[in-house]
Motif scaffolding. Structure first.
Motif, short mmCIF file in Angstrom:
data_model
loop_
_atom_site.label_atom_id
_atom_site.label_comp_id
_atom_site.label_asym_id
_atom_site.label_seq_id
_atom_site.Cartn_x
_atom_site.Cartn_y
_atom_site.Cartn_z
N ASP A 64 3.95 -2.41 -3.40
CA ASP A 64 3.97 -1.12 -3.60
C ASP A 64 3.90 -0.37 -2.57
N HIS A 65 3.01 -0.70 -1.43
CA HIS A 65 2.88 0.04 -0.42
C HIS A 65 3.96 0.00 0.69
N ASN A 66 4.52 -1.29 0.76
CA ASN A 66 5.39 -1.31 1.95
C ASN A 66 7.00 -1.39 1.32
N GLY A 107 6.05 -1.62 -9.22
CA GLY A 107 5.70 0.01 -9.28
C GLY A 107 4.44 -0.03 -8.57
N ILE A 108 3.80 1.35 -8.54
CA ILE A 108 2.52 1.65 -7.73
C ILE A 108 1.58 0.94 -8.62
N VAL A 109 0.55 0.13 -8.13
CA VAL A 109 -0.26 -0.70 -8.76
C VAL A 109 -1.03 0.31 -9.71
N HIS A 110 -1.34 1.60 -9.56
CA HIS A 110 -2.05 2.34 -10.63
C HIS A 110 -1.07 3.12 -11.43
N VAL A 111 0.32 2.72 -11.33
CA VAL A 111 1.13 3.32 -12.31
C VAL A 111 1.45 2.16 -13.40
N GLY A 128 -8.10 -3.63 -4.44
CA GLY A 128 -8.31 -3.45 -3.16
C GLY A 128 -7.56 -2.22 -2.83
N ASP A 129 -8.05 -1.20 -3.20
CA ASP A 129 -7.44 0.09 -3.15
C ASP A 129 -8.23 1.09 -3.68
N SER A 130 -8.56 2.13 -2.87
CA SER A 130 -9.45 3.39 -3.21
C SER A 130 -9.17 4.17 -4.59
N HIS A 131 -7.87 3.96 -4.87
CA HIS A 131 -7.27 4.83 -5.99
C HIS A 131 -7.41 4.27 -7.32
N THR A 132 -8.06 2.92 -7.30
CA THR A 132 -8.32 2.22 -8.74
C THR A 132 -8.95 3.09 -9.57
N GLY A 343 5.67 12.26 -6.01
CA GLY A 343 5.66 11.02 -5.93
C GLY A 343 4.13 10.62 -5.77
N SER A 344 3.73 9.25 -5.63
CA SER A 344 2.34 8.58 -5.39
C SER A 344 1.80 8.66 -6.87
N CYS A 345 0.66 7.50 -6.59
CA CYS A 345 -0.03 7.33 -7.88
C CYS A 345 -0.72 8.37 -8.37
N THR A 346 -0.71 9.65 -7.87
CA THR A 346 -1.39 10.84 -8.21
C THR A 346 -0.43 11.67 -9.19
N GLY A 404 7.76 3.19 -5.38
CA GLY A 404 6.83 2.66 -4.42
C GLY A 404 5.92 3.91 -4.01
N CYS A 405 5.03 3.49 -2.89
CA CYS A 405 4.04 4.39 -2.40
C CYS A 405 4.68 5.28 -1.43
N SER A 406 5.81 5.01 -0.85
CA SER A 406 6.61 5.64 -0.31
C SER A 406 5.91 6.50 0.91
N MET A 407 6.22 7.97 0.93
CA MET A 407 5.88 8.98 1.69
C MET A 407 4.31 9.30 1.67
N CYS A 408 3.74 8.81 0.66
CA CYS A 408 2.36 9.03 0.62
C CYS A 408 1.39 8.51 1.55
N LEU A 409 2.05 7.45 2.20
CA LEU A 409 1.22 6.94 3.33
C LEU A 409 2.19 6.52 4.31
N GLY A 410 3.53 6.63 4.10
CA GLY A 410 4.54 6.24 5.22
C GLY A 410 4.34 4.69 6.04
N SER A 426 0.94 14.10 -3.47
CA SER A 426 0.16 13.01 -3.24
C SER A 426 -1.40 13.49 -3.25
N ASN A 427 -2.27 12.56 -2.52
CA ASN A 427 -3.69 12.95 -2.69
C ASN A 427 -4.42 12.85 -1.37
N ARG A 428 -3.85 12.63 -0.32
CA ARG A 428 -4.46 12.49 0.89
C ARG A 428 -3.74 13.52 1.87
N GLY A 432 -1.81 12.51 10.19
CA GLY A 432 -1.09 11.48 10.28
C GLY A 432 -0.85 10.73 9.13
N ARG A 433 -1.41 11.10 8.07
CA ARG A 433 -1.22 10.24 6.73
C ARG A 433 0.26 10.10 6.48
N GLN A 434 0.97 11.35 6.66
CA GLN A 434 2.33 10.88 6.19
C GLN A 434 3.48 10.60 7.33
S1 SF4 Z 1 -2.80 6.64 -2.74
FE1 SF4 Z 1 -0.30 6.46 -2.02
S2 SF4 Z 1 -0.47 4.63 -0.94
FE2 SF4 Z 1 -2.25 4.51 -1.89
S3 SF4 Z 1 -1.89 3.53 -3.69
FE3 SF4 Z 1 -1.62 5.71 -4.46
S4 SF4 Z 1 0.54 5.97 -3.75
FE4 SF4 Z 1 0.08 3.91 -2.98
#
Ligand code: SF4
Lengths: 468, 193
Positions: A64-66, A107-111, A128-132, A343-346, A404-410, A426-428, A432-434
């Protein structure tokens, strides 16, 4: 009568494999989710030590991230490609199910966890992801871990965890019309700060939480980590049961009704005690917009950036304003944007896209604004297309991308240029996040859609169609 | 993981709160599949400008902090993403000890897993050292076994660290090997499911 317990304690106690005074508990993990960025070194560690994956059947991987959101056949970035190939090889070697870039479950792992029904009440879930913490919306105990811990879970299906303190974040009353789950969680973080939850597992309770859809609950739990919490969850109820029924990985038919009973029994008992309780009034919350470089730097749409003389940490606020290219006391509605990211898992589930589409329908994205919609999963994308949402977005001038995660973290090509300013779901909003030098304003999908049309932040409640 | 018992090193003061893991190591450097070589990317956007030149206004670039190995930082250090690349980058750059008023949970754990000592310290003392390290040069001596930090004026300040973390750091123990000693219990648990 047994002592009333929180859902947190109930799930915890059911998963303790080993306990010793003065040490953390060894907890069993029911579901391990994996993605390409935080896993390669973990698999490498297994190989170096001649170890294997204990329960590949309890492990599920995706990319998802890449992943590019446009052309997936030709990945230009060699290192990204290698990272995704490495995940593929690792999954093949260790017999782990993988939804790769071309798989219908990608898809994004949390979706995808909730979408497939891998996420279930009462489970312990790590990734291995804080938004678990997102998965906590179902009444699961779900938390993010580092790569060493990923390796540990792969090898042992367990994790060492100190029993965290419990916290009740109680939302009293109802949210007003046009005020969303995103506004609620941003308001909670703005009110209590970016580390209110440190060392705690947070349960969200109260009338406003009960009325939220599962999508809304996921948005809330998703951002628990932005308040520092180890995990965030919501006790399961009928909404949870209805959402999961019929999904691929849950029991079907009568077996589902049986397990649903057990799930409902996990809910926090009346009178259970928490180590801490915070209360917020839902009715007072307006649509929120972040102005600074952490998610607590957030104000209502009717507000303005802070005045330096009023704040405690003057240097931090000044640095944030400088980075964001804003003045003190600047009204939020005066801030003009040039990018919009939905977008993003949020906020990238079907319900999020539907709400944003309702705002933009029949309107046009303001000239000069680059606006993109990135569905959270392949399946969300298909469902949205069946509902004709893609056409609404495209006609309004949005780009319609792959998931995908896309512009949430670029990490892929979807980056905001230096100095660019984005209304993002997104959530952060970290520096420089995006993209290096990019400025992020966190908002709900509705607010992002409205900003795309107007070219600046506006109160979405003034838009026709939002108040029903 | 390498065992660490004691460490003496030059302090680098980074007096900012809520330093997140995106600042410690930006996402464009998370694509590597190795554990090593991340030090060059540490605090990348603060250390280097858009052309990749060192920024003179970021103190870590000053010669006086060359070979620093003890980081002093503001509260909630390491918040944000769970990326273990953050402690990998700090360690690879040379940091062995991080002292801050508070840490984000996941980062705290991740550092311990890599043999970095994260030390929570109350702000009054921390700010004193912060100032000394900003205006002059400060060397601190961290003794994990005794749980003390000694400065150049021979001031000895105690610190807290959970005993089990301390044991693991002192011995450089591998978590997985320790857990596998409980393999039988794991099997029992699984068969009860
Ligand atoms: S915060 Fe962004 S980069 Fe992290 S899992 Fe969610 S969508 Fe992907």
């Amino acid at each position: 009568m047994t002592k009333p317990e929180t859902i947190i304690k109930k799930i915890w106690d059911k998963h303790v494999v080993h306990q010793e005074k003065g040490n953390p508990d060894l907890l069993y993990i029911d579901q391990h989710l994996i993605h390409e960025v935080t896993s390669p070194q973990a698999f490498e560690g297994l190989r170096m030590n001649n170890r294997t994956v204990r329960r590949p059947d309890l492990t599920f991987a995706t990319m998802d991230h890449n992943v590019p959101t446009k052309d997936r056949e030709n990945i230009k970035d060699e290192i990204s490609r290698k990272q995704m190939e490495t995940l593929k090889k690792n999954c093949e070697e260790f017999g782990i199910k993988l939804a790769d870039m071309f798989h219908p479950d990608q898809g994004i792992v949390h979706v995808i966890g909730p979408q497939l029904g891998l996420t279930q009440p009462g489970k312990t879930i790590v990734c291995g992801d804080s938004h678990t913490s997102t998965h906590g919306a179902f009444g699961a105990l779900a938390f993010g871990i580092g790569t060493s811990e990923v390796e540990h879970v792969l090898a042992t299906q367990t994790i060492w965890q100190e029993q965290p303190k419990t916290m009740n974040v109680h939302v009293e009353g109802d949210l007003g019309p046009g005020v969303t789950a995103k506004d609620l969680i941003l308001a909670i973080i703005a009110k209590f700060g970016v580390k209110f939850g440190t060392g705690h597992i947070v349960e969200y309770t109260g009338a406003a939480i009960r009325k939220l859809s599962m999508e809304g609950r996921m948005t809330i739990c998703n951002m628990s980590i932005e308040g520092g919490a180890r995990a965030g969850l919501i006790s399961p109820d009928q909404t949870t049961i209805d959402f999961l029924r019929g999904r691929e990985y849950v029991p079907q038919g009568d077996a589902y009704n049986e397990i649903a009973e057990q799930w409902l029994a996990l809910a926090t008992d009346e009178g259970a005690e928490y180590d801490a309780t915070l209360t917020i009034q839902a009715a007072e919350i307006e649509p929120q917009v972040s102005w600074g470089t952490n998610p607590a730097m957030c104000v209502p749409i009717s507000g303005a950036t802070p005045s330096i003389s009023d704040v405690e940490h003057k240097e931090d606020v000044q640095r944030a304003l400088d980075y964001m290219g804003l003045e003190e006391n600047q009204p939020i509605t005066s801030i003009e944007i040039d990018h919009v990211f939905i977008g993003s898992c949020t906020n990238s589930r079907l319900a999020d896209l539907e709400k944003a589409a309702r705002i933009v329908e029949g309107k046009k994205v303001k000239e000069g604004i680059k606006a993109i919609v990135v569905p959270g999963s392949f399946s969300v994308k298909l469902q949205a297309e069946e509902a004709g949402l893609d056409k609404i977005f495209l006609e309004a001038g949005f780009e319609w991308r792959n998931s995908g995660c896309s512009m949430c973290l670029g990490m892929n090509d979807d980056i905001i240029p230096p100095g660019g300013r984005c209304a993002s779901t997104s959530n952060r909003n970290f520096e420089g996040r995006q993209g290096n030098g990019a400025r992020t304003h966190l908002v709900s999908p509705e607010m992002a859609a409205a900003a795309a049309i107007e070219g600046r932040f506006v109160d979405v409640r003034k838009f026709v169609g939002v108040l029903n | 993981m390498e065992a660490i018992k004691q460490h003496q090193g030059l302090v680098f003061p980074l007096n900012r709160a809520n330093i997140d893991t995106d600042q410690i190591i930006p996402k464009q450097f998370l694509k590597r599949i190795e554990r090593t070589g991340f030090g060059q990317f540490l605090f990348f956007n603060w250390r280097f400008d858009d052309e990749g030149k060192e920024r003179a206004d970021f103190a870590l670039n000053q010669p006086k902090y060359k070979n620093t190995s003890v980081l002093l930082a503001g509260e909630n250090f390491g918040c944000g993403s769970s990326r273990e690349h953050a402690p990998w980058a700090l360690l690879d750059y040379g940091f062995k000890v991080i002292i801050a008023p508070s840490f984000a949970d996941i980062f705290y754990n991740n550092s311990l897993k890599n043999g970095i000592i994260p030390i929570k310290m109350e702000e009054t003392q921390l700010n004193k050292w912060m100032e000394q390290a900003e205006t002059g040069k400060l060397v601190l001596d961290i003794n994990l076994k005794e749980q003390t930090i000694t400065d150049e004026e021979k001031l000895v300040v105690p610190f807290e660290i959970p005993e089990y973390h301390k044991e693991k750091l002192l011995n450089g123990w591998d978590d997985i090997a320790l857990t596998l000693q409980h393999q039988e219990k794991i099997e029992q648990f699984e068969s009860s499911l």
